[in-house]
Design an enzyme around this catalytic site. Structure first.
Site, short mmCIF file in Angstrom:
data_model
loop_
_atom_site.label_atom_id
_atom_site.label_comp_id
_atom_site.label_asym_id
_atom_site.label_seq_id
_atom_site.Cartn_x
_atom_site.Cartn_y
_atom_site.Cartn_z
N LYS A 1 0.82 -1.22 0.00
CA LYS A 1 0.00 0.00 0.00
C LYS A 1 0.85 1.26 0.00
O LYS A 1 1.87 1.32 0.69
CB LYS A 1 -0.88 0.04 1.25
CG LYS A 1 -1.99 -1.01 1.29
CD LYS A 1 -2.82 -0.81 2.55
CE LYS A 1 -3.74 -1.99 2.84
NZ LYS A 1 -4.82 -2.12 1.86
N ARG B 1 -23.30 -3.27 -3.66
CA ARG B 1 -24.68 -3.11 -4.12
C ARG B 1 -24.86 -1.80 -4.88
O ARG B 1 -25.54 -1.75 -5.90
CB ARG B 1 -25.64 -3.14 -2.92
CG ARG B 1 -25.82 -4.51 -2.35
CD ARG B 1 -27.30 -4.73 -2.06
NE ARG B 1 -27.54 -6.02 -1.44
CZ ARG B 1 -28.31 -6.94 -2.00
NH1 ARG B 1 -28.89 -6.71 -3.16
NH2 ARG B 1 -28.51 -8.08 -1.40
N GLY C 1 -13.73 -5.54 6.03
CA GLY C 1 -14.66 -6.13 6.98
C GLY C 1 -14.97 -7.61 6.79
O GLY C 1 -15.80 -8.16 7.51
N GLY D 1 -10.47 -3.09 8.95
CA GLY D 1 -10.10 -3.23 10.35
C GLY D 1 -11.26 -3.30 11.31
O GLY D 1 -11.08 -3.20 12.51
N GLY E 1 -8.30 -8.57 5.23
CA GLY E 1 -7.27 -7.86 5.97
C GLY E 1 -7.10 -8.44 7.34
O GLY E 1 -6.50 -9.50 7.53
N SER E 2 -7.69 -7.77 8.31
CA SER E 2 -7.50 -8.14 9.70
C SER E 2 -8.18 -9.46 10.04
O SER E 2 -7.82 -10.12 11.01
CB SER E 2 -8.06 -7.03 10.58
OG SER E 2 -7.73 -5.77 10.04
#
Lengths: 189, 291
Positions: free
Chosen positions: B80, B164, B213, B152, B234-235
């Site tokens: 990143k 959507r 998420g 996160g 990610g997390s």
């Protein structure tokens, strides 16, 4: 004629479109039952480590190996070539291991080494070849024969019912390599 | 030549489809991710949940740490840079990174301009919450798009909202008369040629992944059902109880997203999921960065 494309990961929809543009049926293969009644199978580009792992977990590896050894026509591009090869010179894994070739993974380096070139594959002249973090074939043995060479490296080969390219014909608007494979399935070549 | 490079970069994104791209902070985590079947890894010093917790300015990772990860795995390695930080992007290109994420997860370096990505040889992925944002990033040279989600948090609601929104706008553009596209391009603040491509093909001109998420195999499958072409996690993995098992399960859920029986098996016994924060409990909405 019914062609399958292995749809575990990667650019399988592009192959499906190419086969359908040539007027043949093409289905996505994710499980053993999807293999029923296929006349030929395409192993698409993507990440060979991912596809190899997903194959082994669905116990697709043994079933597919059996089908290919039994003569089902198969066409592997890029990661598909890696899955087919008997040896990978810079990786200890062997996946389907049905084709008598030795390949080098990521042979041209990382993404900045990806390139496009126009070259010949046998009777198919001036084909636009797209190489994405591609492998090449270091050695062909037994009945395997080189079909195309770029800068001294083999980038396409055939062994009986197996066709493999280190480039991506599914990313080109040119359908001649897919046409060649369909002719193999039809038993013409 | 520049155009050809862009095509090759879009092609690499096509090869990642149907796969999971995982955030990793060490060579060890990168190996776990590759072993589990990740199609690429995102090398970063801190995963988004920790960036959020630590606060302060989040920057590009140490190139040495990124190189360590490049050496550890054979799959593509992404990293990143801050929004608008041309120099960080040049540094990442110089270490032969496979993909740069110009990311809202880091603190923006420029509150007005994104990087002119057409000037680079290396491919970029950018976040987008709707069709207008996606096409603006593509006009700047992005070779891949992802939803922004809310990184996160372990809360998938924003990724769902963005996916959507994108889909319904694409459907609307597809059904427009051709002479309406000019006005729509003006409204979305995007080039009309890109809008025409969406009108004709019913999809973005580049690959579109879900991000932000995703914490469970079911989350990943949900995003695929909504039309994502792959998933960033990610997390969700390395903040959970059993990262290797969860990583494996999420990879399989993306491939077999329409096989509910298999999804049930995959969802069993994964240990503790990341705790997560609900959207309304957060102070900094990262998705609001860079429009």
């Amino acid at each position: 004629m019914r062609i399958g494309v292995l749809a575990l990961q990667g650019a399988f929809i592009e192959h499906q479109r190419a086969v359908e543009s040539l007027g043949e049926e093409c289905i996505q293969v994710r499980t053993r039952s999807d293999l029923f009644g296929l006349d030929g199978l395409i192993l698409p580009g993507g990440e060979s480590t991912v596809q190899g792992r997903l194959l082994s977990e669905q116990s697709l590896t043994q079933v597919l190996r059996g089908e290919i050894e039994g003569g089902m026509p198969v066409f592997g591009t890029c990661a598909g070539l890696i899955l087919l090869s008997k040896r990978i010179s810079n990786d200890e894994n062997v996946y389907l291991g049905t084709m008598s070739v030795t390949v080098r993974r990521n042979a041209y380096g990382r993404q900045l080494g990806s390139f496009r070139v126009t070259s010949d594959m046998g009777a198919i002249k001036d084909f636009p070849m797209v190489f994405i973090r591609a492998p090449y074939i270091e050695r062909v043995e037994g009945e395997a024969a080189a079909l195309a060479t770029v800068d001294g490296h083999i980038v396409a080969a055939r062994e009986r019912n197996m066709l493999a390219t280190s480039f991506h014909p599914e990313l080109a608007p040119d359908l001649r390599v897919h046409g060649y494979f369909l002719d193999m399935v039809r038993g013409r070549i | 030549m520049q155009n050809e490079r862009y095509e090759l970069n879009k092609n690499l994104a096509q090869m990642l489809k149907g796969g999971v791209i995982m955030d990793v902070t060490t060579p060890e985590q990168a190996r776990i991710a590759e072993e589990a079947g990740a199609c690429a890894v995102m090398a970063l010093e801190r995963i988004p949940a920790d960036i959020r917790a630590a606060g302060g300015v989040a920057r590009m990772s140490d190139p040495k740490m990124i190189k360590g990860i490049q050496e550890a795995v054979s799959i593509p390695v992404m990293a990143k840079c801050r929004i608008g930080h041309i120099a960080e992007a040049r540094i990442l290109e110089a270490i032969d990174i496979d993909f740069i994420d110009e990311s809202e997860v880091l603190s923006p370096a420029d509150d007005k301009y994104h990087i002119d990505k057409t000037r680079f040889s290396v491919p970029f992925v950018c976040g987008a919450r709707d069709l207008g944002e996606a096409l603006r990033r593509i006009a700047e040279g992005a070779a891949m798009i992802r939803t922004k989600g809310e990184p996160g948090t372990g809360d998938v609601v924003q990724a769902v909202r963005h996916m959507r929104a994108m889909n319904s706008e694409i459907a609307r553009v597809t059904s427009m008369r051709e002479d309406e596209l000019f006005e729509e391009a003006k409204r979305l603040a995007v080039p009309v040629e890109l809008l025409r491509s969406v009108h004709e093909n019913g999809k973005l001109p580049v690959v579109n992944f879900a991000a932000g998420g995703v914490a469970t195999p079911a989350d990943a499958a949900l995003m695929m059902m909504l039309g994502a072409e792959g998933v960033f996690v990610g997390s969700g993995i390395f903040k959970s109880g059993d990262p290797a098992k969860r990583a494996r399960a999420i990879v399989r859920a993306v491939t077999h997203f329409s096989d509910a029986k298999y999804l049930a098996e995959l969802s069993e016994d994964l240990g503790e999921a990341m705790v997560g924060i609900n959207e309304e409990e957060i102070k900094t909405l990262m998705a609001e960065r860079g429009k």
